[in-house]
Design a protein around this motif. Sequence first.
Motif, PDB file in Angstrom:
ATOM      1  N   GLN A   8       0.825  -1.205   0.000  1.00 19.64           N
ATOM      2  CA  GLN A   8       0.000   0.000   0.000  1.00 19.64           C
ATOM      3  C   GLN A   8       0.862   1.259   0.000  1.00 19.64           C
ATOM      4  OE1 GLN A   8      -0.335  -2.569   2.063  1.00 19.64           O
ATOM      5  NE2 GLN A   8      -2.501  -3.189   2.245  1.00 19.64           N
ATOM      6  N   ALA A   9       1.956   1.228   0.769  1.00 21.03           N
ATOM      7  CA  ALA A   9       2.847   2.390   0.809  1.00 21.03           C
ATOM      8  C   ALA A   9       3.563   2.577  -0.523  1.00 21.03           C
ATOM      9  CB  ALA A   9       3.863   2.234   1.938  1.00 21.03           C
ATOM     10  N   ASP A  10       3.908   1.474  -1.191  1.00 24.31           N
ATOM     11  CA  ASP A  10       4.500   1.567  -2.532  1.00 24.31           C
ATOM     12  C   ASP A  10       3.538   2.254  -3.499  1.00 24.31           C
ATOM     13  OD1 ASP A  10       6.851   0.330  -1.799  1.00 24.31           O
ATOM     14  OD2 ASP A  10       6.387  -1.586  -2.750  1.00 24.31           O
ATOM     15  N   CYS A  11       2.249   1.939  -3.383  1.00 23.63           N
ATOM     16  CA  CYS A  11       1.264   2.529  -4.289  1.00 23.63           C
ATOM     17  C   CYS A  11       1.135   4.030  -4.041  1.00 23.63           C
ATOM     18  CB  CYS A  11      -0.079   1.816  -4.134  1.00 23.63           C
ATOM     19  SG  CYS A  11      -0.090   0.151  -4.847  1.00 23.63           S
ATOM     20  N   TRP A  12       1.207   4.455  -2.791  1.00 24.16           N
ATOM     21  CA  TRP A  12       1.228   5.900  -2.504  1.00 24.16           C
ATOM     22  C   TRP A  12       2.441   6.533  -3.186  1.00 24.16           C
ATOM     23  CZ3 TRP A  12      -1.494   9.608   0.441  1.00 24.16           C
ATOM     24  CH2 TRP A  12      -0.808  10.802   0.680  1.00 24.16           C
ATOM     25  N   ALA A  13       3.610   5.915  -3.030  1.00 23.72           N
ATOM     26  CA  ALA A  13       4.824   6.450  -3.642  1.00 23.72           C
ATOM     27  C   ALA A  13       4.680   6.519  -5.161  1.00 23.72           C
ATOM     28  CB  ALA A  13       6.036   5.602  -3.255  1.00 23.72           C
ATOM     29  N   MET A  14       4.026   5.507  -5.764  1.00 28.22           N
ATOM     30  CA  MET A  14       3.784   5.544  -7.201  1.00 28.22           C
ATOM     31  C   MET A  14       2.897   6.727  -7.564  1.00 28.22           C
ATOM     32  SD  MET A  14       2.488   2.562  -9.813  1.00 28.22           S
ATOM     33  CE  MET A  14       1.036   2.121  -8.846  1.00 28.22           C
ATOM     34  N   GLY A  15       1.945   7.062  -6.707  1.00 35.43           N
ATOM     35  CA  GLY A  15       1.123   8.238  -6.934  1.00 35.43           C
ATOM     36  C   GLY A  15       1.951   9.507  -6.930  1.00 35.43           C
ATOM     37  N   CYS A  16       2.926   9.582  -6.016  1.00 38.22           N
ATOM     38  CA  CYS A  16       3.837  10.733  -5.981  1.00 38.22           C
ATOM     39  C   CYS A  16       4.637  10.831  -7.280  1.00 38.22           C
ATOM     40  CB  CYS A  16       4.784  10.620  -4.794  1.00 38.22           C
ATOM     41  SG  CYS A  16       4.002  10.766  -3.171  1.00 38.22           S
ATOM     42  N   VAL A  17       5.157   9.691  -7.737  1.00 36.63           N
ATOM     43  CA  VAL A  17       5.922   9.667  -8.981  1.00 36.63           C
ATOM     44  C   VAL A  17       5.035  10.106 -10.148  1.00 36.63           C
ATOM     45  CG1 VAL A  17       7.135   8.172 -10.618  1.00 36.63           C
ATOM     46  CG2 VAL A  17       7.540   7.916  -8.160  1.00 36.63           C
ATOM     47  N   ALA A  18       3.782   9.660 -10.152  1.00 36.44           N
ATOM     48  CA  ALA A  18       2.858  10.043 -11.221  1.00 36.44           C
ATOM     49  C   ALA A  18       2.665  11.555 -11.267  1.00 36.44           C
ATOM     50  CB  ALA A  18       1.514   9.334 -11.033  1.00 36.44           C
ATOM     51  N   THR A  19       2.541  12.190 -10.100  1.00 34.51           N
ATOM     52  CA  THR A  19       2.369  13.651 -10.085  1.00 34.51           C
ATOM     53  C   THR A  19       3.605  14.361 -10.620  1.00 34.51           C
ATOM     54  OG1 THR A  19       3.209  14.037  -7.826  1.00 34.51           O
ATOM     55  CG2 THR A  19       0.886  13.420  -8.052  1.00 34.51           C
ATOM     56  N   GLU A  20       4.789  13.810 -10.329  1.00 34.45           N
ATOM     57  CA  GLU A  20       6.023  14.407 -10.846  1.00 34.45           C
ATOM     58  C   GLU A  20       6.090  14.289 -12.359  1.00 34.45           C
ATOM     59  OE1 GLU A  20       9.034  13.711  -7.058  1.00 34.45           O
ATOM     60  OE2 GLU A  20       8.899  12.167  -8.599  1.00 34.45           O
ATOM     61  N   LEU A  21       5.688  13.140 -12.858  1.00 33.17           N
ATOM     62  CA  LEU A  21       5.734  12.888 -14.295  1.00 33.17           C
ATOM     63  C   LEU A  21       4.755  13.796 -15.045  1.00 33.17           C
ATOM     64  CD1 LEU A  21       7.151  10.931 -16.289  1.00 33.17           C
ATOM     65  CD2 LEU A  21       5.238   9.358 -15.955  1.00 33.17           C
ATOM     66  N   VAL A  22       3.600  14.055 -14.449  1.00 34.49           N
ATOM     67  CA  VAL A  22       2.585  14.884 -15.099  1.00 34.49           C
ATOM     68  C   VAL A  22       2.931  16.367 -15.013  1.00 34.49           C
ATOM     69  CG1 VAL A  22       0.183  15.640 -14.992  1.00 34.49           C
ATOM     70  CG2 VAL A  22       0.735  13.210 -14.780  1.00 34.49           C
ATOM     71  N   THR A  23       3.267  16.833 -13.816  1.00 34.53           N
ATOM     72  CA  THR A  23       3.449  18.271 -13.604  1.00 34.53           C
ATOM     73  C   THR A  23       4.886  18.733 -13.792  1.00 34.53           C
ATOM     74  OG1 THR A  23       3.893  18.093 -11.216  1.00 34.53           O
ATOM     75  CG2 THR A  23       1.571  18.206 -11.914  1.00 34.53           C
ATOM     76  N   GLY A  24       5.850  17.800 -13.674  1.00 35.53           N
ATOM     77  CA  GLY A  24       7.253  18.180 -13.736  1.00 35.53           C
ATOM     78  C   GLY A  24       7.785  18.764 -12.453  1.00 35.53           C
ATOM     79  N   VAL A  25       6.968  18.804 -11.405  1.00 38.10           N
ATOM     80  CA  VAL A  25       7.370  19.349 -10.110  1.00 38.10           C
ATOM     81  C   VAL A  25       7.637  18.190  -9.161  1.00 38.10           C
ATOM     82  CG1 VAL A  25       6.749  20.853  -8.183  1.00 38.10           C
ATOM     83  CG2 VAL A  25       5.957  21.393 -10.489  1.00 38.10           C
ATOM     84  N   PHE A  26       8.842  18.139  -8.602  1.00 39.20           N
ATOM     85  CA  PHE A  26       9.214  17.046  -7.711  1.00 39.20           C
ATOM     86  C   PHE A  26       8.622  17.243  -6.319  1.00 39.20           C
ATOM     87  CE2 PHE A  26      12.642  17.148 -10.885  1.00 39.20           C
ATOM     88  CZ  PHE A  26      12.520  15.863 -11.359  1.00 39.20           C
ATOM     89  N   VAL A  27       8.424  16.125  -5.626  1.00 38.83           N
ATOM     90  CA  VAL A  27       7.835  16.152  -4.288  1.00 38.83           C
ATOM     91  C   VAL A  27       8.582  17.105  -3.376  1.00 38.83           C
ATOM     92  CG1 VAL A  27       7.524  14.769  -2.205  1.00 38.83           C
ATOM     93  CG2 VAL A  27       6.789  13.857  -4.422  1.00 38.83           C
ATOM     94  N   HIS A  28       9.910  17.045  -3.387  1.00 37.69           N
ATOM     95  CA  HIS A  28      10.686  17.870  -2.467  1.00 37.69           C
ATOM     96  C   HIS A  28      10.597  19.348  -2.812  1.00 37.69           C
ATOM     97  CE1 HIS A  28      12.294  14.605  -0.133  1.00 37.69           C
ATOM     98  NE2 HIS A  28      12.665  13.970  -1.234  1.00 37.69           N
ATOM     99  N   GLU A  29      10.360  19.676  -4.064  1.00 37.62           N
ATOM    100  CA  GLU A  29      10.176  21.083  -4.422  1.00 37.62           C
ATOM    101  C   GLU A  29       8.906  21.642  -3.795  1.00 37.62           C
ATOM    102  OE1 GLU A  29      12.245  21.777  -8.708  1.00 37.62           O
ATOM    103  OE2 GLU A  29      10.511  20.433  -8.706  1.00 37.62           O
ATOM    104  N   ARG A  30       7.906  20.813  -3.681  1.00 43.10           N
ATOM    105  CA  ARG A  30       6.657  21.263  -3.073  1.00 43.10           C
ATOM    106  C   ARG A  30       6.794  21.426  -1.562  1.00 43.10           C
ATOM    107  NH1 ARG A  30       2.361  20.905  -6.646  1.00 43.10           N
ATOM    108  NH2 ARG A  30       2.701  19.645  -8.524  1.00 43.10           N
ATOM    109  N   LEU A  31       7.771  20.759  -0.964  1.00 45.33           N
ATOM    110  CA  LEU A  31       7.934  20.798   0.485  1.00 45.33           C
ATOM    111  C   LEU A  31       9.018  21.760   0.939  1.00 45.33           C
ATOM    112  CD1 LEU A  31       7.745  16.952   1.150  1.00 45.33           C
ATOM    113  CD2 LEU A  31       5.922  18.621   1.480  1.00 45.33           C
TER     114      LEU A  31
END
Length: 348
Positions: free
Chosen positions: A249-272
Amino acid sequence: MAGTARSVRPIPQPVNLPSGWTQLGAFSQASGSGWATLVARVDDALASPAPKALPEGSRCIMKRRECPGIGIAEQLLRDVRPLAVLQHPNVVKYYGVLLASNARDVLLVCEFCSRGSLLDLIYHQRKLKGAGDQQALLARQKGDLFAPELVVEILVQLCLGLAYLHDDMNLAHGNLTSANVVLDGAGLVKITDVGLEDVLDSPDHDPARDAREDAATRSRRGGRGYWAPERSLANAANGGFLPVGPSAQADCWAMGCVATELVTGVFVHERLESGSSVSLAQEPIVLKSVVQDVANVIACGHCGQGGKDTCAGCRTAWVSSALLTRDPLRRPEAARCSNLLDTSTWGQ
């Protein structure tokens, strides 16, 4: 799906490779969990840990983990040796594991993927589009970083690799980021660093270091920015994290994070970067804006709920939102996500 390799800080300590190997560059701290990485070539097949899989002249990735003692190194050898059984087109092959000449460093030999990682690919596209920061990226017209069909192709392959790990091998990745999803010479998407997250304790949150590093460096180290809510809940007693380990389940959350990076081009750490949190799951307002950004960038806004003619963009937006559900029991499994994204499987 070509990307250009980004330079990473070389680790100065040399290591004596086993006989029959040639080192092609310096070890670089390019992945999380303390594993340094280099490209090596097999010059003598008889010296290879897997001579049948690695003929002379083959290039491979060699990952090194420094251990504080021989006993820990031997335990690590036992922990990672079973990874060699992994066999799936969307999972990087592990050819063998051996102990370095100093009897402390563990060397893991795995498949060479020449086109770099999704992180490399996203950065390359950002440069091509002339959008270097978060504001510029989100001000772009819809879907012009990657075509929605390409995003779906990448995510479907990522889903298939995770489904194999979760359903066939009963194994969680534990440290999935855009830095450890790689592309081989044919453009095939492959998951790397499988099973390496918890083989040794290696806390990666250092606020002083994080302040010095850019988002790409932190993403390459991997870790808690992609952790699901059930992993990243703060422990009020010591300010650390609850000891919740890797899970499907945690892997799937991480995949969701990767999907947002791929779509928007903004990395998770940039948002934080502007806040004190080290995980997207700890920032509900930011998380809500991420889901909305994905829809704004890639969804057409005209598709119905679930028809076979649903566009690639809307399918991606729906799956990304579902993966970032805070309740792990409500998150879709990787195999389910693959079916939702790939309309050719509908009705089968």
